[in-house]
Design an enzyme around this catalytic site. Sequence first.
Site, PDB file in Angstrom:
ATOM      1  CD1 TRP A 150      -1.531  -2.346   0.437  1.00 44.86           C
ATOM      2  CD2 TRP A 150      -2.980  -1.191   2.523  1.00 44.86           C
ATOM      3  NE1 TRP A 150      -2.945  -2.838   1.391  1.00 44.86           N
ATOM      4  CE2 TRP A 150      -4.044  -2.293   2.243  1.00 44.86           C
ATOM      5  CE3 TRP A 150      -3.028  -0.562   3.665  1.00 44.86           C
ATOM      6  CZ2 TRP A 150      -4.154  -2.922   3.083  1.00 44.86           C
ATOM      7  CZ3 TRP A 150      -4.083  -1.293   4.379  1.00 44.86           C
ATOM      8  CH2 TRP A 150      -4.485  -1.928   3.946  1.00 44.86           C
ATOM      9  CG  HIS A 152      13.883   4.018   0.657  1.00 53.80           C
ATOM     10  ND1 HIS A 152      14.532   3.886  -0.660  1.00 53.80           N
ATOM     11  CD2 HIS A 152      13.281   4.259   0.652  1.00 53.80           C
ATOM     12  CE1 HIS A 152      13.355   4.482  -0.965  1.00 53.80           C
ATOM     13  NE2 HIS A 152      12.225   4.406  -0.459  1.00 53.80           N
ATOM     14  CD  GLU A 185       5.968  15.603  -6.342  1.00 52.19           C
ATOM     15  OE1 GLU A 185       6.795  15.717  -4.712  1.00 52.19           O
ATOM     16  OE2 GLU A 185       6.242  14.569  -7.216  1.00 52.19           O
ATOM     17  CD  GLN A 220       8.896   6.517  -5.443  1.00 47.86           C
ATOM     18  OE1 GLN A 220       8.025   5.872  -6.108  1.00 47.86           O
ATOM     19  NE2 GLN A 220       9.654   7.545  -4.379  1.00 47.86           N
ATOM     20  CG  HIS A 221       8.212  -0.820  -1.938  1.00 51.55           C
ATOM     21  ND1 HIS A 221       7.985  -0.497  -0.003  1.00 51.55           N
ATOM     22  CD2 HIS A 221       9.673  -1.038  -1.678  1.00 51.55           C
ATOM     23  CE1 HIS A 221       9.014   0.202   0.718  1.00 51.55           C
ATOM     24  NE2 HIS A 221      10.331  -0.361   0.225  1.00 51.55           N
ATOM     25  CD  GLU A 254       3.216  -0.770   2.542  1.00 49.60           C
ATOM     26  OE1 GLU A 254       4.653  -0.324   2.286  1.00 49.60           O
ATOM     27  OE2 GLU A 254       2.724  -2.021   1.963  1.00 49.60           O
ATOM     28  NE  ARG A 312       3.440  13.842 -10.331  1.00 51.59           N
ATOM     29  CZ  ARG A 312       4.992  14.534 -10.340  1.00 51.59           C
ATOM     30  NH1 ARG A 312       5.634  14.754  -9.253  1.00 51.59           N
ATOM     31  NH2 ARG A 312       5.648  14.546 -11.643  1.00 51.59           N
TER      32      ARG A 312
END
EC number: 4.1.1.93
Length: 493
Positions: free
Chosen positions: A171, A392, A283, A192-193, A234, A175
């Site tokens: 989870w 990370h 951002e 990223q995951h 998560e 964006r």
Amino acid sequence: MTRPVTRFSDLRSYINALEALGDLKRINRTVSADLEAAAISRLSYERQSAAPLFENVAGVAPGFRLLGAPAALSAAAGKPLARVALSVGLPADTTAAELVEHLARARHLAPVPPKLIGREDAACKQNVLLGDDATLDRFPVPRVHEFDGGRYPNTWGIIVAKTPDGRWTNWSIARIMLVDGKHMTGLVIPAQHIGMIWQEWVQLGEPMPYALVQGGDPAIPFVGGIPLPKGVDEAGYIGALYGEPIEVVPCETVDLEVPASAEIVIEGHLSVGRDAREGPFGEFAGYASTETSMQPVYTVEAITHRDDPIWPLVAEGRPVDEFHTVTGVGQAAEVLAELRAADLPVTTAWSPLRAASHWMVVTVPEDWRDRLPGVDSAELTHRIGEVLSESHSGRATAATFVLDDDINPADDTDLLWALATRIHPLDRAEAWNGFVHPLLNCYTEEERATQTGPIVFHDGLLPAPGESRLPHSSFAQAYPARIRRQVLDHWDD
């Protein structure tokens, strides 16, 4: 000290708690989702005012609402972190150190897997839209900044994705921009995951099933914004935070499960190729982006939602907004957990909110030399760098400052004084080259493009007690207790 946990099972009970705290402003006049709602939300960040709930949104069915600034700094007097704390079940007066401690502690608890419930018991199934009815055109999808590439359905929702073999369900927040009523596109960054899981589906040549979840238990987007380690679910982490499982329900068209209390759930598949241009978007560093990139396309195949649904909105930009209060706080919790796992004496970690998630501060206790015999401040800073340069979360900030815990890193007055007086302008720093976050604005264009550059660890530690360490010229340290008591007793005379 462990604070009591009180869970808000959905967005609506959380909104009620904000209202009881005086931290919610209901806006009943008609407001446009095209820039106006975001502009009000953005001003609420900059004035640290109550969260705006837009009760009447132009161009959509009555009852469809928007909630701005859902986890920003609070307007409640003396409780700046109230929205953040309430989101993860803590009292409104929780301190920064208690918040980070709470999140870091949960990393060492056994995950509590979610509980599957039936569709008939899930609020998010009150309305089920399939086929041509499943279109985003009926929802108040906001345009956030004037210079954005389009409207953005996702600024505070989680993307549910699962590896093809089912071993990991992630989870996360990323964006997502509207293409049309049936299609969206958004950032899928390989490091990223979501990018890792998408790549596994790409290798199979199959589009990735996804669900985009808006609203629900306020811990859901909060934890979705925390950089938990690869492979950690998560949902299980949220269960560990609460000590009880979160309820989930099967999707209508894809093999995924989503939070049952969600306001809106969008289902479909993410394309194998990078087929649409996404951006630009304002951002978290606080600047207007001019960059666009080719990204995969989300096809909308089903939408379910509660009656009178509430769509959360984050008007991201200059601090302090949700990126800083959530991702920054989450990174601090991960840093704290990682340094303690390495048996380093650390009091707390904090990502200073107004530094736009570009800095991290690590504080250590006065007795750290007793706990690490023979180690000087340069070596301790080096050991901290060794750990965080390989993590990370550690590499997600450009500069880490190591300070004594006579400083409260969440107090900007304390912190600015310490940085100005304890950080050498050139020496006592060590750089570690490697991956850097491509959205950190302090790097060169080349470093951001290659995602390679330095992160720096600054030794701001004081000399050992008795070695020319000076007391603060402050009320707390420059006067004896008798005088301080006398002053305080007569302060209001």
